[in-house]
Design a protein around this motif. Structure first.
Motif, PDB file in Angstrom:
ATOM      1  N   GLU A 253       0.841  -1.205   0.000  1.00  0.00           N
ATOM      2  CA  GLU A 253       0.000   0.000   0.000  1.00  0.00           C
ATOM      3  C   GLU A 253       0.871   1.248   0.000  1.00  0.00           C
ATOM      4  O   GLU A 253       0.584   2.225  -0.703  1.00  0.00           O
ATOM      5  N   TRP A 254       1.931   1.239   0.789  1.00  0.00           N
ATOM      6  CA  TRP A 254       2.844   2.380   0.855  1.00  0.00           C
ATOM      7  C   TRP A 254       3.516   2.623  -0.498  1.00  0.00           C
ATOM      8  O   TRP A 254       3.626   3.767  -0.955  1.00  0.00           O
TER       9      TRP A 254
ATOM     10  N   SER B 277       1.129   4.220  -2.865  1.00  0.00           N
ATOM     11  CA  SER B 277       0.826   5.600  -2.472  1.00  0.00           C
ATOM     12  C   SER B 277       1.954   6.548  -2.859  1.00  0.00           C
ATOM     13  O   SER B 277       1.713   7.707  -3.207  1.00  0.00           O
ATOM     14  N   LYS B 278       3.181   6.073  -2.808  1.00  0.00           N
ATOM     15  CA  LYS B 278       4.320   6.931  -3.161  1.00  0.00           C
ATOM     16  C   LYS B 278       4.311   7.276  -4.644  1.00  0.00           C
ATOM     17  O   LYS B 278       4.809   8.323  -5.047  1.00  0.00           O
TER      18      LYS B 278
ATOM     19  N   ILE C 257      -2.850   5.930  -4.951  1.00  0.00           N
ATOM     20  CA  ILE C 257      -3.822   5.890  -3.856  1.00  0.00           C
ATOM     21  C   ILE C 257      -3.409   6.902  -2.795  1.00  0.00           C
ATOM     22  O   ILE C 257      -2.241   7.298  -2.724  1.00  0.00           O
ATOM     23  N   GLN C 258      -4.374   7.301  -1.975  1.00  0.00           N
ATOM     24  CA  GLN C 258      -4.116   8.242  -0.888  1.00  0.00           C
ATOM     25  C   GLN C 258      -4.173   7.469   0.433  1.00  0.00           C
ATOM     26  O   GLN C 258      -5.233   7.330   1.033  1.00  0.00           O
ATOM     27  N   THR C 259      -3.045   6.947   0.860  1.00  0.00           N
ATOM     28  CA  THR C 259      -3.015   6.112   2.052  1.00  0.00           C
ATOM     29  C   THR C 259      -3.120   6.933   3.329  1.00  0.00           C
ATOM     30  O   THR C 259      -2.791   8.120   3.346  1.00  0.00           O
TER      31      THR C 259
END
Length: 240
Positions: A193-194, A197-198, A202-204
């Motif tokens: 997920e990280w 997002s980087k 996506i906006q974690t």
């Protein structure tokens, strides 16, 4: 400082002399509840209805209400469409190679698309699919798809799997090719997920890289080993 509303003899004396203002009386809860109920009664009934209920109750409203209903219905309809547009994905879908262009490269404007090229015979690919399925549910505004690599690219080497491409407006904005770039055999859900997002897909809500703690521990262990080896070497030299 003493509370001027506190019930003390001194405060009563100060009020008598006009030094303190009259004590603030607490609001009557019953009066407040009645006032709230009156306000509720003034709310037009259509403001609490869904689209189906509005349609059923149309005959009960006057001309002024009908105009307001039309405006309100349009507002609710636009809100519903916006919500459906934002949350129209929410799953990791399987596509074939001949769908790649339409589903990924030519996806709608400003839409983030994440595609995983995989083989079921590669254990790491199965792990990535599991993680992506969960991430897709958490971020339904992003399109997540997977495809068997042979249907998209012939003779693709297993060493390059898993392969994750991140697209936006037909361009590859991020890519993770092979086990190491995807996060290693022990890849955790939060780590993937990280990574996504980087790239911006996506906006974690994660505040820092989940692997940072592990990296810090490894670096600390290496430093400790180096210090130990250095001390041991110095002791050996002193003994000589």
């Amino acid at each position: 400082m003493q509370d001027p509303n506190e019930d003390t003899e001194w405060n009563e004396i100060l009020r008598d002399f006009g030094i303190l203002p009259p004590k603030e009386e607490p609001e009557d809860e019953t009066e407040e509840m009645v006032s709230h109920s009156q306000k509720e009664a003034m709310v037009k009934p259509y403001e609490k209805m869904n689209l189906a209920q509005l349609k059923e109750a149309e005959d009960e409203f006057d001309e002024e209400d009908i105009k307001a209903i039309e405006t309100y219905r349009e507002k609710r309809l636009q809100e519903w469409k916006a919500l459906r547009k934002k949350q129209k994905f929410g799953e990791l879908r399987e596509i074939s190679g001949n769908q790649y262009v339409n589903e990924v490269t030519n996806a709608e404007k400003d839409l983030w698309v994440i595609i995983h090229l995989y083989r079921s015979s590669v254990p790491m690919c199965l792990l990535v699919n599991q993680h992506l399925s969960l991430i897709a549910r958490k971020f339904p505004e992003t399109k997540f798809v997977k495809a068997i690599v042979n249907s998209c690219i012939q003779h693709y080497h297993d060493n390059c799997l898993p392969t994750i491409f991140v697209y936006k407006n037909g361009q590859i904005e991020g890519k993770f090719i092979g086990i190491i770039e995807c996060g290693g055999l022990n890849l955790k859900l939060e780590e993937l997920e990280w990574k996504l997002s980087k790239v911006g897909a996506i906006q974690t809500d994660l505040e820092e890289n989940p692997k940072k703690g592990i990296a810090d521990m490894m670096a600390s262990s290496i430093r400790n080993i180096s210090i130990y080896d250095s001390d041991s070497s110095n002791s050996d030299n002193d003994g000589k």
